[in-house]
Motif scaffolding. Structure first.
Motif, PDB file in Angstrom:
ATOM      1  N   GLY A  32      36.951  33.421  54.523  1.00  0.00           N
ATOM      2  CA  GLY A  32      35.995  33.158  53.761  1.00  0.00           C
ATOM      3  C   GLY A  32      35.549  34.627  53.061  1.00  0.00           C
ATOM      4  O   GLY A  32      35.207  34.751  51.843  1.00  0.00           O
ATOM      5  N   ARG A  33      35.291  35.417  53.958  1.00  0.00           N
ATOM      6  CA  ARG A  33      34.907  36.876  53.563  1.00  0.00           C
ATOM      7  C   ARG A  33      35.691  37.426  52.844  1.00  0.00           C
ATOM      8  O   ARG A  33      35.519  38.157  51.815  1.00  0.00           O
ATOM      9  N   MET A  34      37.138  37.224  53.118  1.00  0.00           N
ATOM     10  CA  MET A  34      38.234  37.896  52.494  1.00  0.00           C
ATOM     11  C   MET A  34      38.303  37.740  50.849  1.00  0.00           C
ATOM     12  O   MET A  34      38.435  38.240  49.961  1.00  0.00           O
ATOM     13  N   GLN A  35      38.045  36.361  50.696  1.00  0.00           N
ATOM     14  CA  GLN A  35      38.008  35.776  49.379  1.00  0.00           C
ATOM     15  C   GLN A  35      36.925  36.078  48.632  1.00  0.00           C
ATOM     16  O   GLN A  35      36.965  36.560  47.518  1.00  0.00           O
ATOM     17  N   ALA A  36      35.668  36.142  49.140  1.00  0.00           N
ATOM     18  CA  ALA A  36      34.502  36.597  48.548  1.00  0.00           C
ATOM     19  C   ALA A  36      34.469  38.179  48.242  1.00  0.00           C
ATOM     20  O   ALA A  36      33.936  38.350  47.242  1.00  0.00           O
ATOM     21  N   ASN A  37      35.053  38.806  48.892  1.00  0.00           N
ATOM     22  CA  ASN A  37      35.341  40.414  48.716  1.00  0.00           C
ATOM     23  C   ASN A  37      36.212  40.783  48.059  1.00  0.00           C
ATOM     24  O   ASN A  37      36.080  41.703  47.368  1.00  0.00           O
ATOM     25  N   PHE A  38      37.476  40.128  48.187  1.00  0.00           N
ATOM     26  CA  PHE A  38      38.641  40.650  47.537  1.00  0.00           C
ATOM     27  C   PHE A  38      39.348  39.864  46.391  1.00  0.00           C
ATOM     28  O   PHE A  38      39.811  40.380  45.672  1.00  0.00           O
ATOM     29  N   PHE A  39      38.739  38.683  46.396  1.00  0.00           N
ATOM     30  CA  PHE A  39      39.655  37.625  45.551  1.00  0.00           C
ATOM     31  C   PHE A  39      38.470  36.942  44.871  1.00  0.00           C
ATOM     32  O   PHE A  39      38.511  35.506  44.529  1.00  0.00           O
ATOM     33  N   SER A  40      37.269  37.408  44.645  1.00  0.00           N
ATOM     34  CA  SER A  40      36.278  36.806  43.847  1.00  0.00           C
ATOM     35  C   SER A  40      36.586  36.293  42.479  1.00  0.00           C
ATOM     36  O   SER A  40      37.114  37.073  41.768  1.00  0.00           O
ATOM     37  N   LEU A  41      36.412  35.033  42.410  1.00  0.00           N
ATOM     38  CA  LEU A  41      36.596  34.371  40.915  1.00  0.00           C
ATOM     39  C   LEU A  41      35.404  34.547  39.953  1.00  0.00           C
ATOM     40  O   LEU A  41      35.902  34.464  38.751  1.00  0.00           O
ATOM     41  N   GLU A  42      34.508  34.905  40.407  1.00  0.00           N
ATOM     42  CA  GLU A  42      33.255  35.014  39.557  1.00  0.00           C
ATOM     43  C   GLU A  42      33.508  36.097  38.553  1.00  0.00           C
ATOM     44  O   GLU A  42      33.505  37.502  39.173  1.00  0.00           O
ATOM     45  N   GLY A  43      33.577  36.237  37.471  1.00  0.00           N
ATOM     46  CA  GLY A  43      33.920  37.154  36.499  1.00  0.00           C
ATOM     47  C   GLY A  43      35.160  37.811  36.315  1.00  0.00           C
ATOM     48  O   GLY A  43      35.588  38.816  35.808  1.00  0.00           O
ATOM     49  N   ALA A 219      38.891  50.474  38.008  1.00  0.00           N
ATOM     50  CA  ALA A 219      38.543  49.662  38.974  1.00  0.00           C
ATOM     51  C   ALA A 219      37.443  50.282  39.934  1.00  0.00           C
ATOM     52  O   ALA A 219      36.706  49.484  40.431  1.00  0.00           O
ATOM     53  N   ARG A 220      37.436  51.755  40.223  1.00  0.00           N
ATOM     54  CA  ARG A 220      36.298  52.209  40.964  1.00  0.00           C
ATOM     55  C   ARG A 220      35.176  51.841  40.322  1.00  0.00           C
ATOM     56  O   ARG A 220      34.119  51.536  40.906  1.00  0.00           O
ATOM     57  N   ASP A 221      35.048  52.080  38.859  1.00  0.00           N
ATOM     58  CA  ASP A 221      33.587  51.957  38.274  1.00  0.00           C
ATOM     59  C   ASP A 221      33.155  50.457  38.549  1.00  0.00           C
ATOM     60  O   ASP A 221      31.934  50.078  38.432  1.00  0.00           O
ATOM     61  N   LEU A 222      34.253  49.419  38.190  1.00  0.00           N
ATOM     62  CA  LEU A 222      33.938  47.859  38.463  1.00  0.00           C
ATOM     63  C   LEU A 222      33.179  47.647  39.921  1.00  0.00           C
ATOM     64  O   LEU A 222      32.691  46.535  39.928  1.00  0.00           O
ATOM     65  N   LEU A 223      33.570  48.652  40.593  1.00  0.00           N
ATOM     66  CA  LEU A 223      32.981  48.382  42.216  1.00  0.00           C
ATOM     67  C   LEU A 223      31.289  48.419  42.078  1.00  0.00           C
ATOM     68  O   LEU A 223      30.712  47.502  42.877  1.00  0.00           O
ATOM     69  N   THR A 224      30.877  48.970  41.264  1.00  0.00           N
ATOM     70  CA  THR A 224      29.471  49.254  41.320  1.00  0.00           C
ATOM     71  C   THR A 224      28.699  48.535  39.903  1.00  0.00           C
ATOM     72  O   THR A 224      27.561  48.525  39.856  1.00  0.00           O
ATOM     73  N   SER A 225      29.626  48.201  38.941  1.00  0.00           N
ATOM     74  CA  SER A 225      29.115  47.788  37.586  1.00  0.00           C
ATOM     75  C   SER A 225      29.990  46.547  37.185  1.00  0.00           C
ATOM     76  O   SER A 225      31.042  46.707  37.531  1.00  0.00           O
ATOM     77  N   GLY A 230      29.819  45.019  43.643  1.00  0.00           N
ATOM     78  CA  GLY A 230      29.636  44.998  45.097  1.00  0.00           C
ATOM     79  C   GLY A 230      30.805  44.276  45.872  1.00  0.00           C
ATOM     80  O   GLY A 230      30.685  43.911  47.195  1.00  0.00           O
ATOM     81  N   THR A 231      31.981  44.168  45.173  1.00  0.00           N
ATOM     82  CA  THR A 231      33.147  43.397  45.745  1.00  0.00           C
ATOM     83  C   THR A 231      34.243  44.352  45.697  1.00  0.00           C
ATOM     84  O   THR A 231      34.174  45.038  44.477  1.00  0.00           O
ATOM     85  N   ALA A 232      35.190  44.113  46.373  1.00  0.00           N
ATOM     86  CA  ALA A 232      36.553  44.944  46.005  1.00  0.00           C
ATOM     87  C   ALA A 232      37.465  44.341  45.221  1.00  0.00           C
ATOM     88  O   ALA A 232      38.703  44.561  45.208  1.00  0.00           O
ATOM     89  N   THR A 233      37.115  43.297  44.463  1.00  0.00           N
ATOM     90  CA  THR A 233      38.066  42.427  43.666  1.00  0.00           C
ATOM     91  C   THR A 233      38.700  43.181  42.621  1.00  0.00           C
ATOM     92  O   THR A 233      39.763  43.060  42.294  1.00  0.00           O
ATOM     93  N   SER A 234      38.035  44.263  42.014  1.00  0.00           N
ATOM     94  CA  SER A 234      38.588  45.062  40.970  1.00  0.00           C
ATOM     95  C   SER A 234      39.647  45.909  41.447  1.00  0.00           C
ATOM     96  O   SER A 234      40.584  46.280  40.779  1.00  0.00           O
ATOM     97  N   LEU A 235      39.615  46.556  42.665  1.00  0.00           N
ATOM     98  CA  LEU A 235      40.626  46.989  43.423  1.00  0.00           C
ATOM     99  C   LEU A 235      41.917  46.123  43.548  1.00  0.00           C
ATOM    100  O   LEU A 235      43.038  46.399  43.461  1.00  0.00           O
ATOM    101  N   THR A 236      41.848  44.920  44.118  1.00  0.00           N
ATOM    102  CA  THR A 236      42.707  44.150  44.035  1.00  0.00           C
ATOM    103  C   THR A 236      43.489  43.644  42.694  1.00  0.00           C
ATOM    104  O   THR A 236      44.703  43.622  42.860  1.00  0.00           O
TER     105      THR A 236
END
Length: 264
Positions: A32-43, A219-225, A230-236
């Motif tokens: 659950g935490r993995m999906q929320a932080n690395f594979f968030s579907l929101e946005g 991807a780094r910029d999308l980590l903070t905006s 707040g998630t690592a989805t952009s890195l994924t």
């Protein structure tokens, strides 16, 4: 026990060990935490659009510029390395060893900040141009050795036959030796192209405008905006896009190498 039976039991044991390790790792992961932080579907859609439109486009553009510039420099260095004039050989060898021994990051920083401070000269294109010049200098050193090896792999008898027909050394190199050498070095040059795709990520250290940012910086910029801040989805997403670019190229290299081996 027969040898075939023993080999079959060994394989089954290895499969069982691998399966056990997978089960243990899977039970320890908080999915659950993995999906929320690395594979968030929101946005996800807006993120992917920004990464592709700006990040992938700039990454491929920077890679192409660095590769073409490095290849042109490599041709000159390879010919200098094979020159009968000792001074040219020494200069080319010194350049190649120097830039192969330095991290690409140091060269990029030197071109972007060190050279302007020391000489009061800024490479064309501003910070981006300086970073690309650093990549060109390093890529040229590596590709020069690849080209040199390809030229030396062409049988000397072909150049000697061309010379016996009255062809000049330059025309012999351009029309007889170099076309064959290029066919030999296409796979390693393609590998160098793949490495340059990833090395463009180093350009983030020189500071790029929003429209100039490559895939990693985006991807780094999308980590903070952005939608998934707040998630690592952009890195994924960036990792998936890098793989989408590089995996077909690496498979192409493997196919070309196997084709060359069969032809030999």
């Amino acid at each position: 026990m027969k040898r075939s039976t023993r080999q079959r039991l060994t394989r089954l044991t290895l499969y069982a060990v691998l399966l056990a390790v997978a089960v243990v790792v899977g039970s320890l992961v908080d999915w659950g935490r993995m999906q929320a932080n690395f594979f968030s579907l929101e946005g996800l859609g807006p993120n992917l659009t920004m990464l592709v439109v700006t990040g992938v486009r700039n990454t491929l553009f920077y890679t192409f510029i660095a590769f073409v510039g490095g290849l042109a420099l490599a041709f000159v260095l390879a010919l200098m390395r094979l020159s009968p004039i000792a001074v040219y050989r020494w200069l080319a060898t010194a350049y190649i060893e120097f830039f192969r021994g330095l991290p690409s990051l140091i060269v990029i920083l030197a071109m972007a900040f060190g050279v302007p401070i020391a000489f009061g000269w800024t490479p064309p294109g501003g910070q981006v141009g300086a970073g690309l010049l650093g990549l060109v200098l390093v890529a040229g050193a590596y590709m020069a050795e690849t080209l040199r090896a390809g030229i030396q792999a062409v049988p000397k008898g072909q150049a000697e036959a061309a010379r016996s027909l009255g062809m000049s050394p330059g025309w012999t190199m351009a029309s007889i030796v170099m076309p064959q050498a290029l066919r030999i070095v296409v796979p390693p040059l393609t590998n160098e192209f793949v490495l340059l795709i990833k090395d463009t990520a180093l350009l983030f250290v020189i500071g790029l405008a929003a429209s100039q940012r490559e895939l990693t910086t985006m991807a780094r910029d999308l980590l903070t905006s952005g939608p998934t801040a707040g998630t690592a989805t952009s890195l994924t997403l960036a990792a998936i896009l890098y793989l989408a670019i590089t995996l077909p190229l690496t498979r192409l290299v493997a196919w070309m190498e196997s084709k060359q081996n069969r032809s030999r």
